[in-house]
Design an enzyme around this catalytic site. Structure first.
Site, mmCIF file in Angstrom:
data_model
loop_
_atom_site.group_PDB
_atom_site.id
_atom_site.type_symbol
_atom_site.label_atom_id
_atom_site.label_comp_id
_atom_site.label_asym_id
_atom_site.label_seq_id
_atom_site.Cartn_x
_atom_site.Cartn_y
_atom_site.Cartn_z
ATOM 1 N N ARG A 183 -0.768 34.147 -18.824
ATOM 2 C CA ARG A 183 -1.332 33.036 -18.075
ATOM 3 C C ARG A 183 -0.931 33.169 -16.619
ATOM 4 N NH1 ARG A 183 1.646 28.509 -19.436
ATOM 5 N NH2 ARG A 183 1.990 28.145 -17.237
ATOM 6 N N ASN A 220 2.876 34.202 -16.470
ATOM 7 C CA ASN A 220 3.666 33.976 -17.678
ATOM 8 C C ASN A 220 3.224 34.995 -18.717
ATOM 9 O OD1 ASN A 220 5.079 31.173 -17.219
ATOM 10 N ND2 ASN A 220 3.005 30.996 -16.408
#
Length: 327
Positions: A264, A282
């Site tokens: 992400r 992430n």
């Protein structure tokens, strides 16, 4: 904009995965989020007939690898210092030749270091807020004067909004630094982008629909992420050319950081100029009821169980996700 097409599933027989270790928990500051994510992943895999077992933390993983207890690993261990996003567990699994989900050693280690990720993005011509790396001896007031208030002060190596302060007036600087230095590693001070907070999930080699995050309070902090029930998530977060551009940018940022598989990318959109600024990647995003990757996948027509299955498929030999690691 939502006409994403995904290849058919590569496996239909869950037995072909063998035994799957779901790596969760650990000792990082994000332990509780990881436990929640891991429970959801195990439930989803088992509901489709996969033989999935929980493995709590790195020492347990090391023992299980030595004893050859599973065939592949679904890594949902968050954070670093006992978490699974800093390259250490990836190196361990590489050493034992056990396939695992998500980014490899380089992509994981680089993405966990926000300062070096930003340096790589800048070298690729990708936009990120102006920043200054700080250590214990740095003059934080001089740094804030150079960047111009408001600024954000955060540990360079933490996730889940841990240790972050938004500083609007100079009087708040020392308190912000005192909070951030509780976590090891360098500190990062960056210009605060005032505008919309967005995030883009990556699955394989595609960017999923963006999500615009609208917290009830002023900031999207730890409470708004994991506890509050009144945070709004608008998906897709943008329309038309803006949505196309944020997805393109997020995928470029993900690849530039050497990431693969799934993840992400967090982005800010400046309210006055409309420009996008990359914040961080992430590499083992949350999979809780509040998490954003499942929300985005659902918008693209992929339910939670299928999402988990598709991520696990990336551990199979010859999967495209494993070949994109340094694209």
């Amino acid at each position: 904009m939502n006409a994403l097409t995904f290849p058919p599933l590569r496996l239909t027989d869950p037995a072909m995965f063998g035994r799957v270790g779901v790596l969760l928990g650990g000792t990082s500051s994000e332990r509780n989020v990881s436990l929640d994510s891991g429970r959801n992943v195990i439930e989803a895999l088992r509901s489709r007939g996969v033989d999935a077992i929980a493995v709590d933390g790195i020492p347990a993983l090391a023992l299980a690898l030595v004893e050859k207890r599973f065939d592949r690993v679904f890594n949902i261990l968050h954070g670093h210092n006992g978490g699974g996003e800093d390259g250490i567990v990836q190196g361990l699994m590489e050493a034992f030749g056990v396939p695992y989900t998500g980014s490899d050693v380089l992509g994981s280690a680089l993405s966990m270091d926000k300062i070096r990720t930003k340096q790589v993005w800048l070298s690729h011509g990708l936009p990120t807020p102006r920043f200054i790396a700080l250590d214990q001896a740095s003059d934080v007031h001089a740094a804030a004067a150079e960047l111009g208030l408001p600024v954000v002060v955060k540990p360079a190596n933490e996730g889940s909004s841990v240790g972050i302060s938004r500083v609007v007036e100079e009087a708040g600087l020392d308190e912000a630094v005192a909070l951030a230095v509780r976590y090891d590693g360098q500190l990062l001070m960056e210009q605060m982008v005032v505008g919309d907070e967005l995030t883009v999930a990556i699955l394989g080699d595609q960017a999923l629909p963006s999500i615009r995050i609208v917290p009830k309070g002023q900031w999207y902090d730890y409470n708004a992420k994991y506890i509050a029930e009144d945070t709004q998530y608008l998906c897709p977060g943008l329309e038309g050319e803006d949505e196309i551009e944020i997805r393109r940018l997020a995928l470029a940022a993900f690849r530039a950081a050497g990431c693969r598989g799934w993840g992400r990318v967090d982005v800010m959109r400046d309210r006055s100029s409309g420009r996008f600024y990359l914040l961080e990647v992430n590499t083992a995003p949350g999979m809780t009821s509040h998490s954003l990757v499942p929300k985005s996948a659902s918008q693209a027509g992929i339910g939670f169980e299928e999402l988990v299955w598709r991520v696990l498929e990336q551990t199979l030999p010859g999967h495209a996700a494993q070949e994109h690691s340094h694209a």
